[in-house]
Scaffold this motif. Structure first.
Motif, PDB file in Angstrom:
ATOM      1  N   VAL A  43       0.870  -1.335  -0.250  1.00 58.70           N
ATOM      2  CA  VAL A  43      -0.345   0.166  -0.386  1.00 58.70           C
ATOM      3  C   VAL A  43       0.465   1.649  -0.024  1.00 58.70           C
ATOM      4  CG1 VAL A  43      -1.445   1.593   0.931  1.00 58.70           C
ATOM      5  CG2 VAL A  43      -1.557  -1.465   1.114  1.00 58.70           C
ATOM      6  N   SER A  44       0.618   2.059  -0.863  1.00 64.23           N
ATOM      7  CA  SER A  44       1.045   2.960  -0.548  1.00 64.23           C
ATOM      8  C   SER A  44       0.444   4.260   0.729  1.00 64.23           C
ATOM      9  CB  SER A  44       1.086   4.079  -2.094  1.00 64.23           C
ATOM     10  OG  SER A  44       1.702   3.804  -3.078  1.00 64.23           O
ATOM     11  N   ALA A  45       1.192   5.627   0.860  1.00 66.56           N
ATOM     12  CA  ALA A  45       0.933   6.732   1.280  1.00 66.56           C
ATOM     13  C   ALA A  45      -0.418   7.322   1.342  1.00 66.56           C
ATOM     14  CB  ALA A  45       1.947   7.548   1.445  1.00 66.56           C
ATOM     15  N   MET A  46      -1.626   7.911   2.179  1.00 68.49           N
ATOM     16  CA  MET A  46      -3.146   8.368   1.055  1.00 68.49           C
ATOM     17  C   MET A  46      -3.337   9.504   0.089  1.00 68.49           C
ATOM     18  SD  MET A  46      -5.028   6.534   4.763  1.00 68.49           S
ATOM     19  CE  MET A  46      -6.589   7.850   4.448  1.00 68.49           C
ATOM     20  N   THR A  86      -0.530  12.474   0.283  1.00 65.97           N
ATOM     21  CA  THR A  86       0.228  12.497   1.746  1.00 65.97           C
ATOM     22  C   THR A  86       1.917  12.576   1.220  1.00 65.97           C
ATOM     23  OG1 THR A  86      -1.380  11.608   2.633  1.00 65.97           O
ATOM     24  CG2 THR A  86       0.311  11.410   3.909  1.00 65.97           C
ATOM     25  N   THR A  87       1.924  11.973   1.035  1.00 66.99           N
ATOM     26  CA  THR A  87       3.921  11.890  -0.018  1.00 66.99           C
ATOM     27  C   THR A  87       4.286  13.180  -0.035  1.00 66.99           C
ATOM     28  OG1 THR A  87       3.501   9.466  -0.383  1.00 66.99           O
ATOM     29  CG2 THR A  87       5.309  11.448  -0.889  1.00 66.99           C
ATOM     30  N   ASN A  88       3.003  14.440  -0.568  1.00 68.08           N
ATOM     31  CA  ASN A  88       3.891  16.018  -1.173  1.00 68.08           C
ATOM     32  C   ASN A  88       3.566  16.612   0.011  1.00 68.08           C
ATOM     33  OD1 ASN A  88       3.273  14.927  -3.470  1.00 68.08           O
ATOM     34  ND2 ASN A  88       1.619  15.988  -4.256  1.00 68.08           N
ATOM     35  N   GLY A 110       4.799   8.313   5.935  1.00 69.65           N
ATOM     36  CA  GLY A 110       2.681   8.567   5.513  1.00 69.65           C
ATOM     37  C   GLY A 110       2.934   6.568   4.995  1.00 69.65           C
ATOM     38  N   GLU A 111       3.650   6.286   4.350  1.00 66.12           N
ATOM     39  CA  GLU A 111       2.699   4.111   3.943  1.00 66.12           C
ATOM     40  C   GLU A 111       2.998   4.214   5.466  1.00 66.12           C
ATOM     41  OE1 GLU A 111       4.445   6.388   1.652  1.00 66.12           O
ATOM     42  OE2 GLU A 111       4.007   5.117   0.040  1.00 66.12           O
ATOM     43  N   MET A 112       3.714   4.629   6.361  1.00 63.41           N
ATOM     44  CA  MET A 112       3.306   3.640   7.276  1.00 63.41           C
ATOM     45  C   MET A 112       1.451   3.561   8.292  1.00 63.41           C
ATOM     46  SD  MET A 112       6.209   1.914   8.585  1.00 63.41           S
ATOM     47  CE  MET A 112       6.188   2.071  10.710  1.00 63.41           C
ATOM     48  N   GLY A 125       4.647   0.405   0.692  1.00 67.37           N
ATOM     49  CA  GLY A 125       5.131   0.591  -0.822  1.00 67.37           C
ATOM     50  C   GLY A 125       6.631   1.706  -0.223  1.00 67.37           C
ATOM     51  N   PHE A 126       7.137   1.333  -1.206  1.00 71.24           N
ATOM     52  CA  PHE A 126       8.424   2.908  -0.964  1.00 71.24           C
ATOM     53  C   PHE A 126       9.151   2.972  -0.170  1.00 71.24           C
ATOM     54  CE2 PHE A 126       7.959   7.914  -0.050  1.00 71.24           C
ATOM     55  CZ  PHE A 126       8.906   8.066  -1.031  1.00 71.24           C
ATOM     56  N   ILE A 127       8.824   2.312   0.657  1.00 68.48           N
ATOM     57  CA  ILE A 127      10.014   2.372   1.871  1.00 68.48           C
ATOM     58  C   ILE A 127      10.308   1.502   2.363  1.00 68.48           C
ATOM     59  CG2 ILE A 127       8.073   4.306   3.202  1.00 68.48           C
ATOM     60  CD1 ILE A 127       8.314   2.376   5.604  1.00 68.48           C
ATOM     61  N   GLY A 166      12.190   5.854  -4.549  1.00 61.90           N
ATOM     62  CA  GLY A 166      12.249   7.519  -5.473  1.00 61.90           C
ATOM     63  C   GLY A 166      10.975   7.420  -5.475  1.00 61.90           C
ATOM     64  N   ARG A 167      10.086   8.663  -6.283  1.00 64.90           N
ATOM     65  CA  ARG A 167       8.302   9.146  -5.842  1.00 64.90           C
ATOM     66  C   ARG A 167       7.825   7.891  -6.990  1.00 64.90           C
ATOM     67  NH1 ARG A 167       6.212  13.580  -3.481  1.00 64.90           N
ATOM     68  NH2 ARG A 167       4.105  12.403  -4.190  1.00 64.90           N
ATOM     69  N   GLU A 168       6.863   7.375  -6.261  1.00 66.64           N
ATOM     70  CA  GLU A 168       6.066   6.831  -7.136  1.00 66.64           C
ATOM     71  C   GLU A 168       6.717   5.086  -6.714  1.00 66.64           C
ATOM     72  OE1 GLU A 168       3.346   7.149  -8.229  1.00 66.64           O
ATOM     73  OE2 GLU A 168       3.698   9.479  -7.672  1.00 66.64           O
ATOM     74  N   GLY A 169       7.916   4.840  -6.135  1.00 65.54           N
ATOM     75  CA  GLY A 169       8.402   3.564  -5.916  1.00 65.54           C
ATOM     76  C   GLY A 169       7.352   2.640  -5.424  1.00 65.54           C
ATOM     77  N   SER A 170       6.058   2.538  -5.181  1.00 62.85           N
ATOM     78  CA  SER A 170       5.178   1.533  -4.779  1.00 62.85           C
ATOM     79  C   SER A 170       5.251   0.835  -5.163  1.00 62.85           C
ATOM     80  CB  SER A 170       3.881   1.946  -3.769  1.00 62.85           C
ATOM     81  OG  SER A 170       4.063   2.770  -3.086  1.00 62.85           O
ATOM     82  N   ASP A 171       5.148   0.321  -6.964  1.00 70.40           N
ATOM     83  CA  ASP A 171       4.746  -0.317  -7.550  1.00 70.40           C
ATOM     84  C   ASP A 171       6.363  -1.589  -7.889  1.00 70.40           C
ATOM     85  OD1 ASP A 171       2.708   0.797  -9.001  1.00 70.40           O
ATOM     86  OD2 ASP A 171       3.669   1.941 -10.416  1.00 70.40           O
TER      87      ASP A 171
HETATM   88  N1  ASP Z   1       3.612   7.445  -1.483  1.00 75.33           N
HETATM   89  C1  ASP Z   1       4.829   7.535  -2.672  1.00 75.33           C
HETATM   90  C2  ASP Z   1       4.828   8.712  -3.682  1.00 75.33           C
HETATM   91  O1  ASP Z   1       3.541   9.396  -3.820  1.00 75.33           O
HETATM   92  C3  ASP Z   1       5.428   6.099  -3.288  1.00 75.33           C
HETATM   93  C4  ASP Z   1       4.100   5.987  -4.470  1.00 75.33           C
HETATM   94  O2  ASP Z   1       3.083   6.641  -3.777  1.00 75.33           O
HETATM   95  O3  ASP Z   1       3.561   4.900  -5.505  1.00 75.33           O
HETATM   96  O4  ASP Z   1       5.574   9.280  -4.531  1.00 75.33           O
END
Ligand code: ASP
Ligand code: MG
Length: 417
Positions: free
Chosen positions: A35-38, A41-43, A119-121, A183-185, A197-202
């Motif tokens: 799961v990513s941050a909601m 939230t990361t921003n 955020g992800e925690m 994800g991401f962490i 890296g941003r969007e790293g949850s994939d």
């Molecule tokens: N939360 C992180 C981001 O917004 C990772 C992700 O969503 O994939 O970059």
């Protein structure tokens, strides 16, 4: 077992999290949920961090209070017994506040990973607690102890062997059918939090799939699947039902926002298919990326990468660029984490198109030592795969083009925004 990944848009509201429960309750397979941050939230956490780094604790705590109240609202809307939700996240907000009040912001990248990773925690705690409240047993995992990376903060590289040992030890499907992790962490070997890296949850989902030898990885997204263009930018988009790993790598590298570019390698290495499925309509099939496909992509694919800069460097001593200076220029660019999306060279110059990031000015300064540097910003890079004259006319007609490259099947146009 299967890996399911839910992104920020899927978990941004109580309704989204309820939909996760709906999707998960229809599967009987063993599942690892990433799961990513909601929502955004990361921003928001990046703003918390920026205030903290400027030693403005009040502003940092105030922004954190906004993050907390947003999560509190989702919890209020979601749980039958609100305490189930607040008990899951309160310790995390407490930790964050104490880090902000007592920490000293010395190293930006290290602090980024320490703070933004919350955020992800928080999101995973909420999803896990709500699954439990809904009668779906699951075990929550802290990926900061399981995915081990190097110390390249903000863009850490996963150490697959060490991570495999830890993850396989933590996950036992004879004890639990469902595991949930962030994800991401991740963390380095010393336990300092890192991010991928941003969007790293994939990418996290793909790594978990690889390490646990998943039968498949599914990314649930708020789109019908992989389209031939971003529907917010182009008309008449169509769904691409099947892509090869190679297609997917090329699309992601060109800037298609659908999946993180690093996602494909861990999957290709074990020939694990990646499904991109519509979160809102899980009964519909989306797209699949895998080794062999029935039918090659037969529509033009358009990818627009925004916020690009064209950097041209010329060796100051007039040496030939390809013979003497090429590697020197690339070492500097790599060191400063420039993401190169296009390269063109002549006898005495080399031009690269890169993302406009906060690392750019440091790279330009260092390049200045050996090179004369010039650059243009405010550009966008359009990649067309399956190129034809009509589509070129339609998408680039009347635009100022700074650089153009063409191969048999593809064209790339660097243009003013
Ligand atoms: N939360 C992180 C981001 O917004 C990772 C992700 O969503 O994939 O970059
Ligand atoms: Mg996201």
């Amino acid at each position: 077992m299967k890996v399911y990944k839910f992104g920020g848009a899927s978990v941004r509201s109580a309704e989204g999290i309820r939909n996760i429960v709906r999707i998960v309750s229809t599967v009987s397979d063993n599942l690892f949920i990433v799961v990513s941050a909601m929502g955004k939230t990361t921003n928001a956490m990046e703003i918390v961090l920026d205030h903290f780094m400027k030693a403005d604790r009040d502003a940092s705590l105030q922004k954190l209070a906004e993050v907390e109240s947003y999560h509190d609202q989702v919890i209020t809307d979601l749980f039958a017994t609100k305490e189930n939700g607040t008990a899951a996240v309160n310790p995390l907000f407490k930790e964050l506040k104490s880090l902000i009040t007592s920490g000293v912001g010395d190293d930006y990248d290290r602090w980024y990973d320490r703070l933004v990773s919350y955020g992800e925690m928080i999101s995973t705690r909420i999803v896990s607690a709500f699954l439990s409240e809904s009668g779906i047993g699951n075990e929550w995992l802290d990926m900061r102890g399981l995915l081990i990376t190097d110390s390249n903060f903000r863009e850490a590289n996963v150490r697959m062997d060490e991570s495999q040992l830890r993850l396989q030890k933590a996950v036992d499907f004879t004890k639990n059918r469902i595991y949930i992790g962030q994800g991401f962490i991740a963390a380095n070997i010393k336990g300092d939090p890192t991010t991928l890296g941003r969007e790293g949850s994939d990418y996290s989902a793909a790594v978990v799939g690889n390490l646990l030898n998943a039968e498949s990885v599914t990314i649930w997204k708020d789109v019908p699947g992989i389209l031939n263009a971003d529907p917010r930018l182009f008309e008449d988009t169509v769904l691409i039902p099947e892509l090869s790993y190679l297609d997917a790598v090329e699309l992601a590298y060109s800037g298609a926002q659908i999946i993180h570019p690093k996602t494909i390698k861990p999957l290709e290495n074990k020939q694990i298919p990646l499904y991109v499925n519509p979160f809102g309509t899980p009964e519909l099939t989306g797209s699949v990326i895998r080794g062999s496909i029935q039918k090659p992509i037969d529509v033009p694919v358009l990818i627009l990468r925004k916020n690009q800069v064209l950097v041209t460097v010329r060796p100051r001593d007039f040496s030939f660029v390809l013979e003497e200076s090429l590697s020197k220029a690339f070492v500097v660019m790599n060191k400063h984490r420039l993401k190169i999306s296009m390269i063109q060279s002549s006898a005495v110059s080399i031009s690269v198109c890169v993302d406009n990031t906060r690392y750019l000015s440091g790279a330009l300064d260092e390049l200045e030592t050996d090179f004369k540097v010039s650059y243009n910003d405010g550009l966008e890079l359009l990649t067309i795969r399956g190129i034809n004259d009509a589509i070129v006319q339609k998408t680039t007609g009347g635009r100022e083009i700074l650089l153009f490259q063409r191969t048999r099947r593809s064209g790339r146009f660097l243009m003013k925004e």
